[in-house]
Scaffold this active site. Sequence first.
Site, PDB file in Angstrom:
ATOM      1  N   THR A  52     -17.341  24.592  16.163  1.00  0.00           N
ATOM      2  CA  THR A  52     -18.551  23.856  16.564  1.00  0.00           C
ATOM      3  C   THR A  52     -18.331  22.345  16.656  1.00  0.00           C
ATOM      4  O   THR A  52     -19.233  21.620  17.046  1.00  0.00           O
ATOM      5  CB  THR A  52     -19.677  24.113  15.545  1.00  0.00           C
ATOM      6  OG1 THR A  52     -19.160  23.822  14.240  1.00  0.00           O
ATOM      7  CG2 THR A  52     -20.149  25.546  15.603  1.00  0.00           C
ATOM      8  N   GLY A  53     -17.149  21.876  16.279  1.00  0.00           N
ATOM      9  CA  GLY A  53     -16.889  20.428  16.292  1.00  0.00           C
ATOM     10  C   GLY A  53     -16.554  19.919  17.680  1.00  0.00           C
ATOM     11  O   GLY A  53     -16.522  20.672  18.652  1.00  0.00           O
ATOM     12  N   VAL A  70     -13.686  18.812  18.830  1.00  0.00           N
ATOM     13  CA  VAL A  70     -12.459  19.434  19.322  1.00  0.00           C
ATOM     14  C   VAL A  70     -12.668  20.934  19.495  1.00  0.00           C
ATOM     15  O   VAL A  70     -12.250  21.523  20.499  1.00  0.00           O
ATOM     16  CB  VAL A  70     -11.282  19.166  18.352  1.00  0.00           C
ATOM     17  CG1 VAL A  70     -10.024  19.907  18.792  1.00  0.00           C
ATOM     18  CG2 VAL A  70     -11.001  17.666  18.261  1.00  0.00           C
ATOM     19  N   SER A 130     -22.921  25.885  10.055  1.00  0.00           N
ATOM     20  CA  SER A 130     -23.064  26.455  11.408  1.00  0.00           C
ATOM     21  C   SER A 130     -23.026  27.975  11.433  1.00  0.00           C
ATOM     22  O   SER A 130     -23.233  28.579  12.493  1.00  0.00           O
ATOM     23  CB  SER A 130     -21.931  25.966  12.301  1.00  0.00           C
ATOM     24  OG  SER A 130     -21.900  24.585  12.342  1.00  0.00           O
ATOM     25  N   CYS A 165      -3.603  12.444  18.467  1.00  0.00           N
ATOM     26  CA  CYS A 165      -3.961  12.265  19.887  1.00  0.00           C
ATOM     27  C   CYS A 165      -3.221  11.093  20.538  1.00  0.00           C
ATOM     28  O   CYS A 165      -2.716  11.213  21.665  1.00  0.00           O
ATOM     29  CB  CYS A 165      -5.466  12.088  20.037  1.00  0.00           C
ATOM     30  SG  CYS A 165      -6.222  11.097  18.736  1.00  0.00           S
ATOM     31  N   GLY A 212     -12.695  10.409  19.137  1.00  0.00           N
ATOM     32  CA  GLY A 212     -11.625  10.723  18.186  1.00  0.00           C
ATOM     33  C   GLY A 212     -12.136  10.875  16.768  1.00  0.00           C
ATOM     34  O   GLY A 212     -11.547  11.572  15.954  1.00  0.00           O
ATOM     35  N   LYS A 246       0.883   7.179  11.525  1.00  0.00           N
ATOM     36  CA  LYS A 246       1.058   8.487  12.166  1.00  0.00           C
ATOM     37  C   LYS A 246       1.795   8.317  13.482  1.00  0.00           C
ATOM     38  O   LYS A 246       2.734   9.068  13.784  1.00  0.00           O
ATOM     39  CB  LYS A 246      -0.309   9.155  12.416  1.00  0.00           C
ATOM     40  CG  LYS A 246      -0.944   9.745  11.160  1.00  0.00           C
ATOM     41  CD  LYS A 246      -2.243  10.477  11.480  1.00  0.00           C
ATOM     42  CE  LYS A 246      -3.415   9.540  11.427  1.00  0.00           C
ATOM     43  NZ  LYS A 246      -4.739  10.204  11.473  1.00  0.00           N
ATOM     44  N   ARG A 300     -10.201   0.770  17.666  1.00  0.00           N
ATOM     45  CA  ARG A 300     -11.347   1.543  18.198  1.00  0.00           C
ATOM     46  C   ARG A 300     -12.131   0.643  19.139  1.00  0.00           C
ATOM     47  O   ARG A 300     -12.479  -0.489  18.765  1.00  0.00           O
ATOM     48  CB  ARG A 300     -12.259   1.982  17.048  1.00  0.00           C
ATOM     49  CG  ARG A 300     -13.389   2.895  17.510  1.00  0.00           C
ATOM     50  CD  ARG A 300     -12.966   4.326  17.594  1.00  0.00           C
ATOM     51  NE  ARG A 300     -12.598   4.830  16.291  1.00  0.00           N
ATOM     52  CZ  ARG A 300     -11.912   5.956  16.105  1.00  0.00           C
ATOM     53  NH1 ARG A 300     -11.518   6.699  17.120  1.00  0.00           N
ATOM     54  NH2 ARG A 300     -11.606   6.348  14.883  1.00  0.00           N
ATOM     55  N   HIS A 303      -8.412   7.906  25.368  1.00  0.00           N
ATOM     56  CA  HIS A 303      -7.689   6.795  24.743  1.00  0.00           C
ATOM     57  C   HIS A 303      -6.820   6.086  25.790  1.00  0.00           C
ATOM     58  O   HIS A 303      -6.186   6.742  26.627  1.00  0.00           O
ATOM     59  CB  HIS A 303      -6.745   7.312  23.650  1.00  0.00           C
ATOM     60  CG  HIS A 303      -7.418   7.819  22.414  1.00  0.00           C
ATOM     61  ND1 HIS A 303      -8.758   7.700  22.150  1.00  0.00           N
ATOM     62  CD2 HIS A 303      -6.878   8.461  21.333  1.00  0.00           C
ATOM     63  CE1 HIS A 303      -9.024   8.235  20.964  1.00  0.00           C
ATOM     64  NE2 HIS A 303      -7.908   8.711  20.452  1.00  0.00           N
TER      65      HIS A 303
END
Length: 332
Positions: free
Chosen positions: A12-13, A15, A41, A130, A161, A208, A230, A237
């Site tokens: 449900t998110g 992504v 959910s 990402c 993101g 990362k 951001r 992006h």
Amino acid sequence: MKKLNVAVVGATGMVGRTFLKVLEEENLPVENYYLFASARSAGSKVQFMGKEYTIEELNENSFDRGIDIALFSAGGSISEKFAPIAASKGCVVVDNSSAWRMNSEVPLVVPEVNPEDIKWNKGIIANPNCSTIQAMVALKPLDEKYKIKRIVYSTYQAVSGAGMGGWNDLENGLKGEAPKKFPHPIANNCLPHIDVFLPNGYTKEEMKMIEETRKILGRQDIKITATTVRVPVFNSHSESINVEFENPFELSELVDVLKNAPGIVVEDDTANNVYPMAINATGSNDTYVGRIRRDESVENGVNLWVVADNIRKGAAANAVQIAKKLIEYMND
Ligand code: 25A
Ligand code: L14
């Protein structure tokens, strides 16, 4: 070909919902889908593949029904706990969180770059960050041809993101509301702050990009630095990437290398104001590269502007492409 059972965890998110879209677009040999999320959910219905599915609450027994592949995007703590449980039941997890990426037992895969690494998985395959994924699509063919010596990443990252919370902060911030997800307003602002700050002064997002790049390219010796920012963009992006090579290059040849590489669309016609833009990348699984020009301050340097849909190529589409390759290898 054996038909597979596939689960989506975190369905449900931001992504997770895109996983469902990409799965509808790809024709994987799947018998049954199972959709999991949190208790919040559970019981809700979603339309998927022309059918109505009910979201189930994820628990320790969720993988007891012969699930072959699970696509996870429910955050690091869920992946830490449930990916090993799924793997112990014979399922292969393709995990979107940062939990397993730097584990030496876990392949970290961008299908255009290092598909072969899928083969040594022990039940968990990690989907990179990402910002790292789109950079890898652009840099791998250049590393092969000219050998990368140093990289400077500067990113302009969309609010999607940060999930629904990030999206809501920009939407509501544009109406004058205070932020809930970010520590400062993102509307009309830029925050040089993605993920948490670390003792070395970098953010975790920056580290990362640095560490994942070295692992994916198999080049621990590359010098890399990064600043991740951001920006008030809903989706996709953008990145400025400055690269220095060991070997000399002809700019026209370098452009051709990019044009012929998988997953890349070169958009570079400055005479007509053509260059990659977030609004055009959204909805596509490709990585767009433009503003390709020599860095005249060093011997063998180039600057690139690289844009991709962070929820598609940066997360859901890359993970589904990994699953597709995995299925190919299973059937070899
Ligand atoms: O730890 P990491 O790796 O850094 O990841 C942290 C977060 O980054 C996102 C993802 O957020 C994750 O939570 N993420 C992960 N990988 C990413 C990538 N590659 C990435 N983002 C970009 N690129 P997300 O919002 O995309 O997804 C969250 C999903 O996880 C489900 N979930 C949470 N706890 C769970 C769980 N699933 C199973 N078991 C658990 N215990 C979560 O489902 C969601 O699907 P949900 O049921 O909790 O929530 C669904 C509904 O809630 C709304 N909602 C979500 N966040 C908020 C919210 N509403 C208000 N405020 C919020 N902050 C959703 O709209 C949905 O309707
Ligand atoms: O996949 O933009 O490591 O806030 C964590 C934070 C993805 C994006 C990851 C963000 C991310 C992210």
